[in-house]
Write a protein that holds these residues in place. Structure first.
Motif, PDB file in Angstrom:
ATOM      1  N   TYR A  98       0.835  -1.207   0.000  1.00  0.00           N
ATOM      2  CA  TYR A  98       0.000   0.000   0.000  1.00  0.00           C
ATOM      3  C   TYR A  98       0.872   1.261   0.000  1.00  0.00           C
ATOM      4  O   TYR A  98       0.622   2.217  -0.736  1.00  0.00           O
ATOM      5  CB  TYR A  98      -0.918  -0.043   1.220  1.00  0.00           C
ATOM      6  CG  TYR A  98      -1.523   1.273   1.647  1.00  0.00           C
ATOM      7  CD1 TYR A  98      -2.425   1.956   0.830  1.00  0.00           C
ATOM      8  CD2 TYR A  98      -1.221   1.813   2.895  1.00  0.00           C
ATOM      9  CE1 TYR A  98      -3.002   3.149   1.244  1.00  0.00           C
ATOM     10  CE2 TYR A  98      -1.791   3.006   3.323  1.00  0.00           C
ATOM     11  CZ  TYR A  98      -2.671   3.670   2.495  1.00  0.00           C
ATOM     12  OH  TYR A  98      -3.240   4.853   2.904  1.00  0.00           O
ATOM     13  N   LYS A  99       1.921   1.252   0.799  1.00  0.00           N
ATOM     14  CA  LYS A  99       2.782   2.423   0.919  1.00  0.00           C
ATOM     15  C   LYS A  99       3.701   2.608  -0.289  1.00  0.00           C
ATOM     16  O   LYS A  99       4.176   3.723  -0.550  1.00  0.00           O
ATOM     17  CB  LYS A  99       3.607   2.329   2.200  1.00  0.00           C
ATOM     18  CG  LYS A  99       2.757   2.452   3.467  1.00  0.00           C
ATOM     19  CD  LYS A  99       3.523   2.065   4.719  1.00  0.00           C
ATOM     20  CE  LYS A  99       4.629   3.024   5.025  1.00  0.00           C
ATOM     21  NZ  LYS A  99       5.299   2.694   6.315  1.00  0.00           N
ATOM     22  N   SER A 100       3.957   1.542  -1.015  1.00  0.00           N
ATOM     23  CA  SER A 100       4.900   1.635  -2.142  1.00  0.00           C
ATOM     24  C   SER A 100       4.220   1.787  -3.496  1.00  0.00           C
ATOM     25  O   SER A 100       4.838   2.274  -4.450  1.00  0.00           O
ATOM     26  CB  SER A 100       5.797   0.389  -2.166  1.00  0.00           C
ATOM     27  OG  SER A 100       5.025  -0.791  -2.357  1.00  0.00           O
ATOM     28  N   GLU A 101       2.947   1.396  -3.592  1.00  0.00           N
ATOM     29  CA  GLU A 101       2.228   1.480  -4.870  1.00  0.00           C
ATOM     30  C   GLU A 101       2.048   2.950  -5.262  1.00  0.00           C
ATOM     31  O   GLU A 101       1.455   3.751  -4.513  1.00  0.00           O
ATOM     32  CB  GLU A 101       0.862   0.798  -4.735  1.00  0.00           C
ATOM     33  CG  GLU A 101      -0.090   1.060  -5.881  1.00  0.00           C
ATOM     34  CD  GLU A 101       0.451   0.509  -7.195  1.00  0.00           C
ATOM     35  OE1 GLU A 101       0.186   1.139  -8.228  1.00  0.00           O
ATOM     36  OE2 GLU A 101       1.124  -0.552  -7.176  1.00  0.00           O
ATOM     37  N   PRO A 102       2.550   3.377  -6.422  1.00  0.00           N
ATOM     38  CA  PRO A 102       2.507   4.794  -6.825  1.00  0.00           C
ATOM     39  C   PRO A 102       1.104   5.399  -6.852  1.00  0.00           C
ATOM     40  O   PRO A 102       0.949   6.596  -6.623  1.00  0.00           O
ATOM     41  CB  PRO A 102       3.134   4.775  -8.228  1.00  0.00           C
ATOM     42  CG  PRO A 102       3.984   3.553  -8.252  1.00  0.00           C
ATOM     43  CD  PRO A 102       3.249   2.538  -7.412  1.00  0.00           C
ATOM     44  N   GLU A 103       0.078   4.583  -7.134  1.00  0.00           N
ATOM     45  CA  GLU A 103      -1.275   5.116  -7.265  1.00  0.00           C
ATOM     46  C   GLU A 103      -2.113   4.940  -6.000  1.00  0.00           C
ATOM     47  O   GLU A 103      -3.321   5.226  -6.010  1.00  0.00           O
ATOM     48  CB  GLU A 103      -1.977   4.442  -8.449  1.00  0.00           C
ATOM     49  CG  GLU A 103      -1.324   4.747  -9.791  1.00  0.00           C
ATOM     50  CD  GLU A 103      -2.051   4.120 -10.960  1.00  0.00           C
ATOM     51  OE1 GLU A 103      -3.068   3.439 -10.703  1.00  0.00           O
ATOM     52  OE2 GLU A 103      -1.622   4.301 -12.108  1.00  0.00           O
ATOM     53  N   SER A 104      -1.510   4.496  -4.935  1.00  0.00           N
ATOM     54  CA  SER A 104      -2.266   4.303  -3.691  1.00  0.00           C
ATOM     55  C   SER A 104      -2.602   5.650  -3.062  1.00  0.00           C
ATOM     56  O   SER A 104      -1.978   6.676  -3.343  1.00  0.00           O
ATOM     57  CB  SER A 104      -1.450   3.470  -2.701  1.00  0.00           C
ATOM     58  OG  SER A 104      -0.349   4.231  -2.204  1.00  0.00           O
ATOM     59  N   VAL A 105      -3.601   5.643  -2.184  1.00  0.00           N
ATOM     60  CA  VAL A 105      -3.974   6.855  -1.446  1.00  0.00           C
ATOM     61  C   VAL A 105      -2.787   7.355  -0.627  1.00  0.00           C
ATOM     62  O   VAL A 105      -2.572   8.565  -0.486  1.00  0.00           O
ATOM     63  CB  VAL A 105      -5.190   6.581  -0.536  1.00  0.00           C
ATOM     64  CG1 VAL A 105      -5.415   7.730   0.432  1.00  0.00           C
ATOM     65  CG2 VAL A 105      -6.442   6.356  -1.373  1.00  0.00           C
ATOM     66  N   TYR A 106      -2.023   6.420  -0.102  1.00  0.00           N
ATOM     67  CA  TYR A 106      -0.876   6.801   0.726  1.00  0.00           C
ATOM     68  C   TYR A 106       0.098   7.667  -0.059  1.00  0.00           C
ATOM     69  O   TYR A 106       0.579   8.699   0.442  1.00  0.00           O
ATOM     70  CB  TYR A 106      -0.171   5.542   1.242  1.00  0.00           C
ATOM     71  CG  TYR A 106       0.929   5.821   2.238  1.00  0.00           C
ATOM     72  CD1 TYR A 106       0.627   6.005   3.583  1.00  0.00           C
ATOM     73  CD2 TYR A 106       2.259   5.898   1.835  1.00  0.00           C
ATOM     74  CE1 TYR A 106       1.628   6.261   4.512  1.00  0.00           C
ATOM     75  CE2 TYR A 106       3.269   6.160   2.752  1.00  0.00           C
ATOM     76  CZ  TYR A 106       2.948   6.335   4.090  1.00  0.00           C
ATOM     77  OH  TYR A 106       3.940   6.607   5.011  1.00  0.00           O
TER      78      TYR A 106
END
Length: 430
Positions: A19-27
């Motif tokens: 979640y923290k590494s995915e470029p398109e995540s909200v994070y």
């Protein structure tokens, strides 16, 4: 699309890592490296202050469109992604009469007071108390969508809430939380806080990070691991905490309502007997049977010619009766529903010694169940040696005889007829 496959702590950590590494995540797109997100906290807070002021001043209006609340929700919606559609629950729907905070003035004021109390709250228990009390009012259509406003006031205590977040929560924790229920939201919140604390080194004290994770799971951008993140023991503990907290708030509210009723009776009797009346300075906003205390009372306690600190202390006594048009106190009342009776005795004693030239009758109002406790306090050596003399009235006596005293009473002596004294207490204790 990212996938997870187990319900273990390790797989949850892996999910958070993805979640923290995915470029398109909200994070990545909202929670970090976003100056606009940080600026929004200040803007939304100022907007909430304006909503409260508009409700207080009677300028809030009877529709969402064009209101200060619309400005607040638009600022939140500009955060995109996790707050998409945040304003929809607040649109005024005339045919459904929801949310019922536009044309119903009582509900509108209750909503304003809720925002005011949440804005100034400094502790978690204060926030939760306000949420529970708002839920008790059963304002149609005013549900946990409000939590997205509260998040921007208290981001470490209140997680945001919308359809995708609730959906993500249910998928991640194998739950069946229902959208639109405050009780369900509070249960969800407890699990979120528990999980956030458990994995605090991987997430953030700001619950926006966890909210974004749930949003991405609910929006199918992130597939959760299977299984349940909480053990049965943890789930039972959370349920017990929620039940206990709710009951404590309900009991407290019942006690406050009783306290308010007794203050109202005393104010009403005092006015009928020809006195100017005042309630505690922090109680002016209270209402009973549609009567607002501030409309019944003096604007402020008259200058008593004493030092500022003592004047302020006397201004906190529950009810004062003044001789008409003067600053002379005829009677003073402390309502002791659940607080320390001795503290009430001390406040009245301070009044007695601060104004020795006033012939003030001192009263303690008590629930019937606390009469024995009061009698024990009145025989304390420090109380018995004082020149102050106390009368006490049971709640049931004041409630029963209030109308008769208002109709047939002549002066403060009429109230003495339903009161007991310290001498009576000594006889009963012997």
């Amino acid at each position: 699309m990212l996938e997870g496959n187990t319900g273990s702590e390790e797989s949850f950590i892996q999910l958070v890592t993805r979640y923290k590494s995915e470029p398109e995540s909200v994070y990545r797109t909202w929670f970090i490296n976003n100056d606009d997100r940080l600026k929004a906290f200040r803007t939304i807070r100022r907007g909430v202050i304006q909503v409260i002021a508009d409700i207080k001043n009677g300028t809030f209006g009877n529709d969402f469109k064009g209101s200060s609340l619309e400005f607040v929700l638009n600022c939140i919606a500009e955060q995109k992604q996790v707050f998409m559609g945040v304003a929809h629950p607040f649109y005024w729907k005339p045919k459904l009469r929801i949310p019922d905070i536009y044309e119903n003035d009582v509900n509108k004021r209750a909503f304003g007071q809720f925002l005011q109390n949440c804005l100034t709250a400094t502790r978690e228990e204060q926030l939760l108390r306000e949420v529970i009390l708002l839920d008790e009012k059963r304002i149609k259509g005013l549900g946990p969508a409000v939590a997205s406003i509260l998040y921007f006031l208290h981001p470490t205590l209140v997680p945001p809430c919308n359809t995708a977040i609730v959906s993500g929560f249910n998928k991640l924790f194998n739950e069946k939380v229902k959208l639109g229920s405050w009780k369900e939201y509070l249960r969800m919140r407890e699990v979120i806080l528990h999980t956030n604390h458990k994995f605090r080194s991987h997430l953030s004290t700001d619950l926006g990070a966890m909210g974004g994770l749930l949003f991405d799971v609910g929006d199918m951008k992130l597939l959760p691991p299977g299984g349940q993140a909480l053990s049965p023991e943890e789930t039972k503990k959370i349920e017990r905490q929620l039940t206990k907290r709710h009951q404590e708030v309900v009991n407290e509210q019942q006690q406050e309502s009783l306290h308010t009723e007794m203050q109202y009776h005393l104010l009403r009797v005092g006015k009928k007997l020809g006195y100017d009346v005042a309630c505690a300075s922090n109680d002016k906003g209270r209402t009973y049977q549609g009567q607002v205390f501030s409309f019944m009372c003096l604007d402020s306690v008259p200058d008593l010619g004493i030092d500022k600190d003592t004047q302020s202390t006397i201004g906190l006594i529950d009810v004062l009766w003044f001789e008409k048009g003067t600053s002379k106190i005829a009677a003073a009342f402390e309502v002791e529903k659940s607080t320390s009776i001795y503290s009430g005795i001390l406040r009245l004693t301070d009044l007695h010694y601060s104004l020795p030239d006033h012939t003030t009758t001192l009263y303690l109002l008590i629930p019937d169940s606390r009469e024995k406790e009061l009698r024990l306090q009145l025989i304390r050596p420090s109380v018995r040696s004082s020149s102050a003399r106390f009368h006490y009235i049971r709640f049931s006596e004041l409630r029963e005889h209030c109308d008769a005293i208002c109709r047939f009473g002549a002066d403060k002596g009429s109230l003495v007829k339903i009161a007991s004294t310290m001498e009576v207490s000594l006889q009963r204790c012997s």
